[in-house]
Design a protein around this motif. Structure first.
Motif, PDB file in Angstrom:
ATOM      1  N   MET A 229       0.836  -1.193   0.000  1.00 27.03           N
ATOM      2  CA  MET A 229       0.000   0.000   0.000  1.00 27.03           C
ATOM      3  C   MET A 229       0.874   1.246   0.000  1.00 27.03           C
ATOM      4  SD  MET A 229      -2.746   1.373   2.842  1.00 27.03           S
ATOM      5  CE  MET A 229      -3.986   0.136   2.523  1.00 27.03           C
ATOM      6  N   MET A 230       1.934   1.225   0.817  1.00 25.62           N
ATOM      7  CA  MET A 230       2.845   2.362   0.868  1.00 25.62           C
ATOM      8  C   MET A 230       3.583   2.556  -0.462  1.00 25.62           C
ATOM      9  SD  MET A 230       2.391   3.465   3.984  1.00 25.62           S
ATOM     10  CE  MET A 230       0.687   2.948   3.690  1.00 25.62           C
ATOM     11  N   VAL A 231       4.013   1.451  -1.076  1.00 24.40           N
ATOM     12  CA  VAL A 231       4.690   1.533  -2.379  1.00 24.40           C
ATOM     13  C   VAL A 231       3.757   2.127  -3.421  1.00 24.40           C
ATOM     14  CG1 VAL A 231       5.645   0.140  -4.251  1.00 24.40           C
ATOM     15  CG2 VAL A 231       6.284  -0.351  -1.890  1.00 24.40           C
ATOM     16  N   TRP A 232       2.511   1.714  -3.400  1.00 23.34           N
ATOM     17  CA  TRP A 232       1.506   2.164  -4.368  1.00 23.34           C
ATOM     18  C   TRP A 232       1.241   3.655  -4.227  1.00 23.34           C
ATOM     19  CZ3 TRP A 232      -4.372   0.877  -3.921  1.00 23.34           C
ATOM     20  CH2 TRP A 232      -5.002   1.115  -5.147  1.00 23.34           C
ATOM     21  N   ILE A 233       0.937   4.070  -2.990  1.00 25.71           N
ATOM     22  CA  ILE A 233       0.595   5.481  -2.759  1.00 25.71           C
ATOM     23  C   ILE A 233       1.819   6.375  -2.950  1.00 25.71           C
ATOM     24  CG2 ILE A 233      -0.245   7.130  -1.051  1.00 25.71           C
ATOM     25  CD1 ILE A 233      -1.835   4.839   0.213  1.00 25.71           C
ATOM     26  N   GLY A 234       2.939   5.970  -2.367  1.00 23.60           N
ATOM     27  CA  GLY A 234       4.135   6.809  -2.418  1.00 23.60           C
ATOM     28  C   GLY A 234       4.667   7.009  -3.820  1.00 23.60           C
ATOM     29  N   GLY A 235       4.623   5.963  -4.641  1.00 19.71           N
ATOM     30  CA  GLY A 235       5.109   6.095  -6.007  1.00 19.71           C
ATOM     31  C   GLY A 235       4.311   7.107  -6.809  1.00 19.71           C
TER      32      GLY A 235
END
Length: 692
Positions: A229-235
């Protein structure tokens, strides 16, 4: 006078201005915090009654969910920014030489992204410190102001698991943030991205998923869910920032992110379903508050999945001529992501429905499940409980390797069958070790723990190192266009990294491998702590795999290294270190203290277990099972040494036959003069005098 199409595009381009993204970051963070805090505040009475604690006051009631959501968004921003500077855009490569990637510096856009990631990590550290008294206030019902005293901090860090998790977050976040402010090499960015990932891991180890029955499923699936989730949002936030500052190659970054986002949403969907299935009965989805929040989060993810599909269909094909279309759409998407994040964090403050079995045994609480029969040599392979972490990794490694092999074959290249066999045996062994009765019983007795330890540190890594995965990646992907490195170039730069050169020095590599073995079993309180928590089991297994892979990669691995020593030197180091490997097993067999005695006694196993004899058996397993892989490696190195020696002999013979060896020719001339009666001694001394 009519304007041409070209002049129109130029005028439109000139109208675009570089814009700061920090106001948008604040918007995203605020939306996540307000959504989480509002929902939690509305459910306050229900939560307090269920938890049986007094009202801690409005500061805690509103502030804890708000800052928890803020922390998640900051972690996502840090993670996405470092991934962006590492992989989504290219660094500065003089002359466009991708072979210089290992020495490359960041471009201006990469520097700005790295600085954003660093500041976000530092802010995350501050939020983590603030969360320690907030958590104590929440669980104790004490007003927030009273928990700011130093004595209260000590209580929180000693007795409250969630506060401890936030403390670990701070310990990771601050070094990552400080390093991100100063490191400007491309090679440092993947390490900083990994540090940002580690920053969020402690939060995945606490909460509802880490308690009660099936907590092994709950924690592992939650970790998958939270990280991606963090990878998705942060990217996506990093891409928005890049587009607003008119950075180059936005289309390349978006296409790379799109692949990561697709994988992320699949992982989130599967892990979310697994986590929900063990926490909520299907009938509770629409009849309980926890279920309603879960439904709202699921709907939000479905909407985001649809928006991602729209990106792939509409905005990515037009990114080069209409970047503003992507940016506007992406801003709306991140707002929705922030709202979903706010919904997600409220699950941590909302009591889940009652467990299916309210009368959990001590074993189920400690291990996550019950064991019913004593493990034997045969029945451990008939038991099965899929390991959501390492079992899933084994499957992904298998699929990824076969996909790389397919790309190699499609390109008409050759690949050794032996490499594929070794890799598949390795991933199969990893799956069987962690998901069969071996992995299930690892936490129940010392002897089974040692069996799994030996397999994960000495067997699985050896097989995987012989599979040459990095060489497969470089063969499967062609080098990137000049100045635009891709997978092939990233892997090649990694294999030439100075840090890897240091870690694979025989002395350093041997010490790191032995260190983790000795530190775990010789410091009794440390072992007792590690086996008593699921986080400890996860950490140990990761250390076993990584440390073992690094060790065998340097010794017999088929992938390239910065400075691989000759086989004779590696064989010498192995010979010197083998007694230290074997001594640990002998020491454990004779050890008077019983490791993990209290933990094992409290499990309530349905069979009798003599802990002292079991520990002696475990020491014997460590001694005997370590001998086999090390003996195999010794044989492989010996054969490689003989092969290298034979190659040297052949090259020398070829050199002599061609007449290029001056020493050999001089020797022949001396023999010739000896046959003619000349004084060899004077000739010899004259020749040596000339050399001097």
């Amino acid at each position: 006078m009519e304007k041409t199409a070209g002049s129109t595009e130029t005028s439109i381009s000139s109208m675009r201005k570089v814009r700061s993204t920090w106001p948008l970051y604040l918007l995203f963070i605020t939306v996540a915090g307000l959504v989480g805090a509002t929902i939690s505040f509305g459910l306050l009475s229900e939560s307090l009654i269920a938890l049986g604690i007094p009202d801690p006051g409005p500061v805690t009631t509103f502030g804890l969910p708000f800052f928890r959501a803020v922390g998640w968004m900051l972690a996502a921003l840090s993670m996405g920014s470092f991934m962006f500077s590492a992989f989504y855009i290219s660094p500065r490569l003089p002359g466009g030489d991708n072979d210089q990637l290992v020495n490359a510096k960041l471009t201006v856009d990469g520097h700005l992204a790295a600085r954003t990631g660093a500041v976000a990590a530092l802010c995350m550290g501050l939020v983590a410190l603030l969360m320690i008294p907030l958590v104590l206030s929440d669980v104790s019902g004490t007003p927030f102001v009273e928990t700011l005293e130093p004595a209260s901090w000590a209580v929180a860090l000693e007795q409250v698991a969630t506060a401890q998790a936030w403390g670990v977050v701070a310990l990771i976040a601050f070094p990552v943030g400080v390093a991100g402010l100063f490191l400007r090499s491309w090679l440092s960015q993947p390490m900083l991205a990994l540090g940002a990932v580690m920053m969020i891991v402690p939060l995945g180890m606490e909460g509802h998923a880490a308690t009660g029955g099936d907590h092994d499923y709950g924690t592992n699936s939650y970790l998958w869910h939270l990280i991606f989730m963090m990878v998705w949002i942060g990217g996506l936030m990093a891409l928005i920032a890049h587009g607003r500052r008119l950075g180059p190659d936005l289309g390349t970054g978006l296409r790379r992110y799109s692949t990561v986002a697709l994988f992320s949403i699949v992982v989130m969907a599967v892990s979310g379903l697994v986590n929900a299935a063990i926490r909520v009965e299907w009938s509770d989805w629409f009849s309980t508050t926890y279920g309603s929040i879960l439904v709202a989060k699921t709907v939000g993810i479905v909407i985001l999945g649809f928006m991602g599909w729209v990106h792939r269909i509409l905005t990515i094909p037009r990114i080069d001529d209409r970047p503003s279309l992507f940016i506007r759409f992406a801003i709306v998407e991140v707002v929705v992501m922030a709202a979903v994040t706010g919904v997600a964090i409220t699950m941590g403050r909302t009591p889940p429905p009652p467990p299916r079995d309210p009368n959990l045994s001590t074993m189920a609480i400690e291990l996550g499940f019950d064991l019913y029969e004593q493990p034997t040599l045969t029945n451990v392979f008939t038991m099965w409980r899929f390991d959501v972490m390492f079992g899933a990794i084994a499957v992904l490694l298998t699929v990824g390797y076969l996909y790389g092999l397919w790309r190699v074959r499609r390109a008409g290249k050759q690949w050794k069958t032996s490499h594929t066999v070794w890799w598949l045996v390795g991933t199969g062994t990893l799956l069987a070790t962690t998901s069969s009765g071996l992995g299930m019983n690892m936490g129940a007795s010392y002897s089974m723990h040692m069996v799994v330890h030996m397999l994960l540190s000495m067997v699985v890594p050896l097989f995987l190192a012989l599979g040459a995965p990095l060489s497969l990646l470089m063969a499967a992907y062609e080098p990137g266009a000049p100045g635009r490195p891709g997978v092939h170039d990233w892997v090649k730069a990694f294999t030439a990294a100075p840090l890897l050169r240091f870690l694979t020095h025989p002395a350093v590599n041997t010490v790191q491998f032995l260190f983790f073995f000795y530190i775990l079993y010789l410091i009794v309180p440390f072992y007792n702590l590690m086996i008593s928590e699921h986080a400890g089991h996860l950490s140990m297994n990761w250390v076993f795999l990584i440390s073992g892979y690094l060790y065998f990669w340097e010794l017999v691995g088929k992938d390239p290294l910065p400075n691989r020593r000759p086989a004779a030197i590696r064989l010498a180091w192995l010979t010197v270190s083998m007694p230290f490997h074997l001594f640990a097993g002998v020491y454990l067999m004779q050890m008077g203290t019983i490791l993990g005695e209290e933990f094992y006694m409290n499990l309530g196993l349905p069979w009798e277990l003599d802990l002292r004899e079991d520990q002696r058996l475990g020491g014997g397993i460590g001694w005997a099972s370590g001998s086999f892989p090390l003996g195999l490696v010794f044989f492989m190195l010996f054969m490689e040494w003989r092969r290298d020696d034979r190659i040297s002999e052949i090259r020398y013979d070829q050199k002599v036959e061609s007449g290029d060896d001056e020493d050999f020719e001089e020797y022949n001339r001396m023999l010739s003069r000896a046959n003619s009666g000349e004084d060899l001694h004077s000739e010899y001394y004259n020749s040596e005098f000339r050399k001097e």
